[in-house]
Write a protein that holds these residues in place. Structure first.
Motif, short mmCIF file in Angstrom:
data_model
loop_
_atom_site.label_atom_id
_atom_site.label_comp_id
_atom_site.label_asym_id
_atom_site.label_seq_id
_atom_site.Cartn_x
_atom_site.Cartn_y
_atom_site.Cartn_z
N ALA A 288 -56.35 3.10 -34.71
CA ALA A 288 -57.41 4.07 -34.99
C ALA A 288 -56.91 5.49 -34.75
CB ALA A 288 -58.63 3.78 -34.12
N ALA B 63 -57.22 -1.63 -30.00
CA ALA B 63 -57.63 -1.15 -31.31
C ALA B 63 -57.55 0.36 -31.41
CB ALA B 63 -59.06 -1.61 -31.61
N ILE C 115 -57.29 -2.56 -37.15
CA ILE C 115 -58.14 -2.29 -35.99
C ILE C 115 -58.82 -3.57 -35.50
CG2 ILE C 115 -60.23 -1.09 -35.23
CD1 ILE C 115 -59.42 1.26 -36.96
#
Length: 292
Positions: free
Chosen positions: A14, A10, A221
């Motif tokens: 991000a 993730a 994400i």
């Protein structure tokens, strides 16, 4: 630090969102403070045309293009993995979506490398490819997200993605239309001059589309968090199945051994019974012969 603590992969989308936002904001602030552009909605490219902001803009946008390519490729692999069990989209469609996204990343690299005033024709082509391919990419990803519901995505996330895609598509068309009506190439626009209205409207649409891309990647994400978890879950399930298989195999071996032992005992019992019976039958004759 927070990016490193994110589960799965993730941290990639991000980081893309944070880095791209910083690229736009930092170059804008530097350009405004240096007096190279007016604060009221310049083109994104205008904030990266003159030094020193041009170096910052070019460097950060190229990194953003690289991060976007990595994000798109991971998204492609994730959909391929999910598609093995669900079969919700054709692999060729997934590959086509990836190619469109990578084309948009190439356009970003062209925009970052060829400044607006230095090579305007190449810069404009790169911008057209970047924004056009980006809009097509997020639209296709929104459709794929709907096809993967409800197993791999929630309808709430799909609605958000489709709303972002729709707004970006709607903003992309007037951005091109108004930009085509501008008769000069410049970055120091002031209100009231010729073609300023076209520039102003086109710039608003450009910022809308750009941050539409950023917010769209923000929705990746949660999906990317499941990559590591799914792999860990599969490994645990594989380990449990292996353990169960070993236990079952040991149980089968023990059962076969017990069965063989019982069969041997039965054979010994039969032989013993036959021996006793023969001994009993021969005992009277043996006793008579000894008396004689």
């Amino acid at each position: 630090m927070l990016l490193c603590c994110m589960p799965g992969v993730a941290f990639v989308p991000a980081l893309l969102v944070c880095w791209s936002s910083a690229a736009f904001i930092i170059s804008y602030v530097i350009a405004v403070l240096a007096g190279h552009v007016e604060p009221l909605v310049p083109y994104i490219s205008d904030t990266g045309t003159k030094p020193p902001e041009s170096g910052v803009f070019g460097f950060m946008i190229n990194i953003s293009a690289l991060l976007a390519s990595i994000t798109m490729y991971i998204r492609y692999l994730l959909i391929e993995k999910q598609n093995e069990s669900s079969h919700f989209v054709r692999s060729s469609c997934n590959m086509f979506t990836l190619c469109v996204g990578l084309m948009g990343c190439t356009g970003m690299g062209i925009v970052a490398t060829f400044q607006e005033l230095a090579v305007p024709s190449v810069h404009d082509i790169g911008a057209l490819v970047a924004f056009g391919s980006g809009v097509v990419y997020i639209t296709l990803q929104s459709i794929i997200s709907y096809k993967s519901c409800p197993r791999w995505n929630t309808y709430f996330v799909c609605h958000i993605r489709m709303a972002i895609s729709a707004i970006s598509c709607i903003a992309f068309i007037p951005m091109i239309v108004f930009a085509s009506k501008i008769s000069m190439t410049k970055i120091d626009w002031t209100p009231g001059e010729k073609d300023y209205t076209y520039h102003f409207m086109s710039a608003i649409c450009e910022w809308t589309v750009a941050f539409g891309f950023i917010f769209f990647f923000l929705t990746f994400i949660r999906d990317f968090q499941e990559v590591g978890r799914s792999e860990m879950r599969r490994n645990m399930e594989r380990g449990e199945r292996e353990s169960q298989r070993q236990v079952s195999e040991a149980s089968r071996r023990s059962w076969r051994k017990q069965k063989e032992q019982m069969a041997n005992n039965e054979h010994l019992g039969i032989f013993s019974a036959c021996g006793i019976q023969l001994a009993v039958q021969d005992f009277p004759a043996f006793w008579v012969s000894t008396q004689l």
